[in-house]
Design a protein around this motif. Structure first.
Motif, PDB file in Angstrom:
ATOM      1  N   ALA A  64      15.755   2.853  13.752  1.00  0.00           N
ATOM      2  CA  ALA A  64      15.756   3.757  12.545  1.00  0.00           C
ATOM      3  C   ALA A  64      15.206   3.122  11.532  1.00  0.00           C
ATOM      4  O   ALA A  64      14.592   4.161  10.859  1.00  0.00           O
ATOM      5  CB  ALA A  64      17.333   4.070  12.371  1.00  0.00           C
ATOM      6  N   ALA A  84      20.648  12.658  10.917  1.00  0.00           N
ATOM      7  CA  ALA A  84      21.337  11.817  11.346  1.00  0.00           C
ATOM      8  C   ALA A  84      22.950  11.837  10.738  1.00  0.00           C
ATOM      9  O   ALA A  84      23.970  11.519  11.376  1.00  0.00           O
ATOM     10  CB  ALA A  84      20.927  10.432  11.278  1.00  0.00           C
ATOM     11  N   ALA A 276      22.324   5.141  11.958  1.00  0.00           N
ATOM     12  CA  ALA A 276      22.167   4.813  13.299  1.00  0.00           C
ATOM     13  C   ALA A 276      23.168   3.866  13.961  1.00  0.00           C
ATOM     14  O   ALA A 276      23.403   4.011  15.119  1.00  0.00           O
ATOM     15  CB  ALA A 276      20.853   4.563  13.349  1.00  0.00           C
TER      16      ALA A 276
END
Length: 392
Positions: A64, A84, A276
């Motif tokens: 990420a 996300a 993430a």
């Protein structure tokens, strides 16, 4: 600045001054850290499921970071919410079997912001006397009347609810697992009181999320009471091994918080790499039940070993195991001797705990092997005798 010096001298004289010590993870030795030139068994971390160094979590964060920018740049209400974030909140809501969820920067900001956004003048908040400082500070900011009930005492709470029956709104707030004692809230009793008195219930699952429940949903879910909790709060900095927090509940609740929670509105969103990492950790928490099973076995082994050594450790099955010493100086001495023995166990003193209850707070992780815990228990016994807190 003389007043600062005088107060610091007072704290030092009462063995209450705090210091920050430099330390690093001991690479290749899970469950340990490096302080100075020594490797210490870390029995003070909240990394319950051993995910802070998990390769999948670290790799998700690395990818990420390469794919996106280092920071998020602004509040989500200013520049928008990244995919996300949306994906993580949807996954959290599904995990908690709630309508919606909202991610915060950390647990302190979640509690302070949410409580002050939900309650106000004319409301009464009933709070367990041993609730976390973030709950206490949130109540203070809310300007609601703060009524503290004796720890895990439903009868006292019932009397207080009856006394304040004419309040505009009545909020009951509790930790599910108390951070310094490791015992559990009596959630069944709290739910009954909530129904009887027409109150609202907020539960902080910071130290139970990931540990209790079939998929790590927390204590309320394990007890089948999650539908009775109006505001469910949890963190990503403990069993998840990363950073951040969340609140889940009805879609109306989340809409309200987006519009009213100052700690969300005026804070930069979590960096994409952190989101993430949390997303990957959430998957692992749900799928790898063996981590909870191993932790439960370690807790039983370590508690039994400490009890056999002569320490009073209570009956809780949480990974938080306090050994109450009493006075601050003895707690510091006990902790220092243990560090000489290669074990990190921080001395916890007032105001974090009540006066006269200074302690060593041991907290376990999946990263600890049974043999390490048994050896540590023996060293803790020896250190306790050298420190004068345990008799032969």
């Amino acid at each position: 600045m003389n007043w600062m010096e005088k107060e610091l001298e007072r704290l030092s004289g009462q063995s209450l001054e705090r210091f920050v010590h430099a330390s690093e993870p001991a690479r290749g030795f899970p469950g340990y850290l490096i302080r100075g030139d020594r490797r210490l068994l870390n029995l003070s971390s909240n990394d319950y499921l051993g995910l802070s160094g998990n390769r999948e979590v670290v790799e998700a964060m690395r990818l990420a970071l390469e794919r996106e920018e280092a920071g998020s740049g602004a509040s989500r209400l200013v520049t928008g919410s990244r995919q996300a974030n949306e994906r993580l909140e949807q996954a959290l809501a599904a995990w908690q079997q709630s309508e919606a969820a909202l991610v915060f920067a950390n647990g302190y900001m979640a509690n302070v912001g949410v409580i002050s956004a939900l309650a106000g003048r004319g409301d009464v908040i009933f709070s367990d006397r041993l609730n976390h400082a973030s709950i206490v500070d949130g109540i203070r900011l809310s300007r609601a009347e703060h009524v503290r009930y004796r720890h895990n005492d439903p009868e006292h709470l019932n009397d207080l609810l009856q006394k304040h029956r004419h309040a505009r709104r009545k909020w009951m707030i509790t930790d599910s697992v108390f951070s310094m004692d490791g015992d559990k809230a009596l959630l069944h009793e709290l739910v009954e009181l909530k129904k009887e008195h027409g109150a609202l219930l907020m539960v902080d699952e910071a130290h139970s999320g990931g540990i209790y429940g079939h998929r790590g949903e927390g204590l309320a879910n394990q007890l089948g009471l999650h539908k009775e909790v109006d505001v469910h709060m949890g963190t990503f900095s403990k069993a998840f091994g990363v950073y951040g927090a969340y609140v889940s509940g009805s879609s109306t609740l989340i809409r309200w918080l987006i519009n009213k929670t100052r700690s969300l509105i005026y804070s930069t969103a979590l960096p994409p790499a952190v989101i993430a990492g949390v997303e990957k950790a959430l998957t692992i928490v749900q799928e790898e039940k063996w981590r909870r099973d191993k932790l439960a076995a370690s807790i039983q082994v370590f508690r039994s070993a400490l009890a056999e050594a002569g320490f009073t450790v209570g009956r809780s099955d949480s990974p938080i195991i306090p050994v109450i010493v009493g006075d601050n100086e003895s707690a510091l001495r006990f902790s220092s001797i243990l560090e000489d023995f290669g074990i990190l166990a921080a001395a916890i003193r007032p105001p974090t705990v009540p006066e006269g209850t200074a302690r060593l707070r041991f907290s376990l992780s999946v990263a600890h092997a049974e043999s390490e815990l048994l050896h540590a228990a023996d060293r803790i016994r020896q250190a306790g005798m050298y420190a004068g807190v345990l008799k032969e």
